[in-house]
Structures are given as structure tokens and as C-alpha cells.
Design an enzyme around this catalytic site. Structure first.
Site, short mmCIF file in Angstrom:
data_model
loop_
_atom_site.label_atom_id
_atom_site.label_comp_id
_atom_site.label_asym_id
_atom_site.label_seq_id
_atom_site.Cartn_x
_atom_site.Cartn_y
_atom_site.Cartn_z
N GLU A 33 0.83 -1.21 0.00
CA GLU A 33 0.00 0.00 0.00
C GLU A 33 0.87 1.26 0.00
O GLU A 33 0.57 2.23 -0.69
CB GLU A 33 -0.94 0.02 1.21
CG GLU A 33 -2.08 -0.97 1.13
CD GLU A 33 -3.01 -0.73 -0.04
OE1 GLU A 33 -3.01 0.37 -0.61
OE2 GLU A 33 -3.74 -1.68 -0.40
N TYR A 116 -6.65 5.97 4.56
CA TYR A 116 -6.72 5.03 3.44
C TYR A 116 -5.91 3.76 3.76
O TYR A 116 -6.42 2.64 3.65
CB TYR A 116 -6.20 5.70 2.15
CG TYR A 116 -5.90 4.68 1.10
CD1 TYR A 116 -6.92 4.13 0.34
CD2 TYR A 116 -4.60 4.21 0.92
CE1 TYR A 116 -6.65 3.13 -0.59
CE2 TYR A 116 -4.32 3.22 0.01
CZ TYR A 116 -5.35 2.69 -0.75
OH TYR A 116 -5.09 1.69 -1.65
N ASP A 134 -9.83 5.40 -2.53
CA ASP A 134 -8.70 5.99 -3.25
C ASP A 134 -9.24 6.64 -4.52
O ASP A 134 -10.45 6.69 -4.74
CB ASP A 134 -7.62 4.93 -3.52
CG ASP A 134 -8.04 3.95 -4.62
OD1 ASP A 134 -9.25 3.91 -4.97
OD2 ASP A 134 -7.16 3.23 -5.13
#
Ligand code: SF4
Length: 347
Positions: A33, A116, A134
Site C-alpha cells: 500500500e 486510506y 482511493d
């Protein structure tokens, strides 16, 4: 229509086979990520492999020297991500016995982990019901529901977050989130989305209202700062190059670059070379001009940098202010900003 069900069916058929999708190890999920923020998947994939190979466990990353982490990150940009990656690995290793907390709020406390990333780890690694939002999710949802709220406004962000949460498959949040992002990346693309083969075409507001090109709505453009970096590449009689670690809170923090004269505007070569005489570093040195390189421009997300490089051969140097001579072999192990790396390859 059950949006989540249709989405997951689509995902099972069309998803890309990426290594971080086949694991529930929070370390690998977190790594992917962080690497994939602001990065294309094909580029991020190579960095991910490199990091996993060199640091198979979070403890390995925690124990590494920062210089090695930054060097491995070199070329990805946004170096604060790498510094935060290292800082978080240390915290996990020291304070959490090497195990990521299965708790959204605790994840959020870690350096470089925002809502996020915390939602991605919480849902994917621990099956906790947090929705990720996102750019891909914003685009897909704004088109599907015809939402004209700006995605970069406080109100818009709040709205999309609650919409994503409403749609979330609570029993399977990890796969649901992956499917949302993958759908935005592969089907509901920024340009020329593949509406003809889209399973949502019949219920898509943007398709019905011919608003695909105007959604999602974005408010403002980011202000770009224009800067002028004038570099002196100083090579001594043994072929060593002078570099300095950039310790200031600025772009490329903790990376290494040449002696720099930053100016408010474009300056001439003569001015740049003359600056040596007033620069503490070289006030007493003897040098000859070896090469003037063509000007370059380097674009970052918020900055446009005009770059100028001159190569000087120096006979005598008084090294002050953190400047150090490095051999080419030593430079190979140092983290360098992309323009410096390119320049090193050119002479
Ligand atoms: Fe996106 Fe087109 Fe599908 Fe609407 S119909 S969700 S715009 S791909």
C-alpha cells in the site's frame, strides 16, 4: 442490484494476479500500500519484490540503516514515504513485538499511515469493516451514482467515505475493497472507461446522463512552486565527487546531492561558477571548468525544478558544512534524487 456482489463477481473474473492480493500478512499488505501510493502498479511491483526479498520480515526492515532503505526506494519519489516506512517498521518491531495491531485507530497512529492505508490493512489483513477510498473508488462511485460533490473538498470526502461504507460487504471487506479499486483501475478508467462491457451500465448515472467526462468533479489545481537548482559537480584528482546529505526539511530529505546554489531566478553559468569564490566550501580552491550540461527540468507533484549542472575539476578543496568526497563505488550505495542519479550516469 447488489453492487457488491456484482463487483466481486467481476473481480474474480478480471483481477490482476498481484502478490499482495494472495496474502493476509499485514506487513506485506502495508508494504504494497505504501509503495503503490502515487505509483503505477507495474513500477510498484518491482519495488515491492525488491523490498520483500531484502526485508522478508518487518524486523529486517526495522534493523536496516536508513541509507539502505532510501537507496532501495530510489526512483520512486515522495521519499517521506520511505522514511515513514522505516520509522513504522521500528515501532512495530520495538513496541508491538513485530506484529501489526489489528486495530484501525492504532494503525492510524503509525507514521505514514493515514485513513486510506489503515482501512486497507484493517480490512485486508484483519477482515475489519473499513472501506477504502482511493482515486479509483472516487471515480467509480461518482460516476455510478452521478455524484457532483468535489472529491477534493471536505464535504465531498465525507460523502464518498460514507457512501463507500454503506456499500461495503461487511463479511468480506478486504475483497470488496480490492474489487472497488481494481474496477476503477481497469474498467471505470479515467479516460475511455469500458462502458460497453460494464456490468453496471444499466444503473450508471454518468452513463445515462452523458457525464462520464465531467465526473469525478475536482475543485482546484495544486499550486506549483517553481525553483532553480544550480549544481556544482566537483571532482577531485582521484575522481571522487563531493556530495552532501540533504538534512533540511525539504524535498529529497536525507538523500545526497552536489553543492547547490538555489536561486530565485535563472542565473548564468558565470554566476554559478563565480559562486564558488564566495562559497565557504571552495573559497581557497583551484579549479577548472570541465563541462556545462544542458539545462533540465524536473517535475514533482507540487514543484517544477529548473536544473543546471557544471562539472569542475578541483585540485584543492576545504571540506566544510557536511560536504564529503565519495568514490564512485561509495556513491553506488547512497540514495540519490533522480536528477542526481541520472547526472552521475552521464559522466
Ligand atoms: Fe464506469 Fe462506464 Fe461502468 Fe459507468 S458504465 S461505471 S462510467 S465503466
Amino acid at each position: 442490484m447488489n453492487i457488491s456482489l456484482v463487483l466481486i463477481n467481476w473481480y474474480c473474473k478480471f483481477k490482476r494476479n498481484l502478490p499482495w492480493r494472495n496474502t493476509s500478512n499485514p506487513y506485506f499488505i502495508w508494504l504494497s500500500e505504501v509503495i503503490l501510493q502515487q505509483t503505477r502498479v507495474d513500477q510498484g511491483f518491482q519495488y515491492y519484490q525488491r523490498f520483500v526479498e531484502r526485508f522478508p520480515k518487518v524486523q529486517d526492515l526495522a534493523e536496516a540503516e536508513e541509507v539502505e532503505v532510501l537507496r532501495l526506494w530510489q526512483g520512486l519519489g515522495y521519499y517521506s514515504r520511505a522514511r515513514n516506512l522505516h520509522a513504522t517498521a521500528k515501532i512495530i518491531s520495538l513496541h508491538y513485538k513485530g506484529l501489526f495491531p489489528a486495530n484501525f485507530d492504532q494503525l492510524l497512529q503509525l507514521p505514514g499511515i493515514g485513513e486510506y492505508t489503515a482501512a486497507a490493512i484493517a480490512s485486508h489483513a484483519f477482515a475489519l469493516p473499513y472501506a477504502v477510498v482511493d482515486g479509483n473508488v472516487y471515480r467509480f462511485l461518482s460516476r455510478l451514482y452521478g455524484v457532483e460533490e468535489a472529491i477534493d473538498s471536505g464535504k465531498g470526502k465525507k460523502y464518498f467515505k460514507s457512501l463507500a461504507l454503506e456499500l461495503l460487504d461487511q463479511k468480506n471487506p478486504g475483497e470488496h475493497n480490492q474489487a472497488m479499486m481494481e474496477f476503477g483501475a481497469l474498467q471505470c478508467k479515467p479516460r475511455n472507461p469500458d462502458c460497453n462491457s460494464c456490468p453496471f451500465q444499466g444503473v450508471c448515472r454518468a452513463f445515462a446522463d452523458h457525464k462520464i467526462d465531467v465526473l469525478p468533479v475536482k475543485n482546484g489545481k495544486t499550486k506549483i512552486r517553481v525553483r532553480f537548482f544550480n549544481y556544482l559537480i566537483l571532482r577531485d584528482c582521484d575522481g571522487r565527487i563531493i556530495l552532501k546529505k540533504r538534512i533540511e526539511k525539504d524535498i529529497w530529505q536525507n538523500l545526497y546531492d552536489f553543492p547547490l546554489l538555489e536561486s530565485k531566478d535563472k542565473i548564468s553559468e558565470e554566476e554559478l561558477i563565480d559562486s564558488i569564490k564566495t562559497n565557504l566550501l571552495l573559497a581557497t580552491s583551484k579549479f577548472t571548468l570541465s563541462k556545462v550540461f544542458p539545462d533540465q527540468i524536473h517535475i514533482l507533484s507540487h514543484q517544477k525544478i529548473h536544473l543546471r549542472f557544471v562539472l569542475l575539476e578541483v585540485k584543492k578543496i576545504n571540506l566544510l558544512n557536511g560536504f564529503v568526497r565519495y568514490s564512485m563505488e561509495e556513491i553506488d550505495k547512497l540514495p540519490l534524487p533522480r536528477p542526481i542519479e541520472k547526472m552521475m550516469d552521464s559522466f
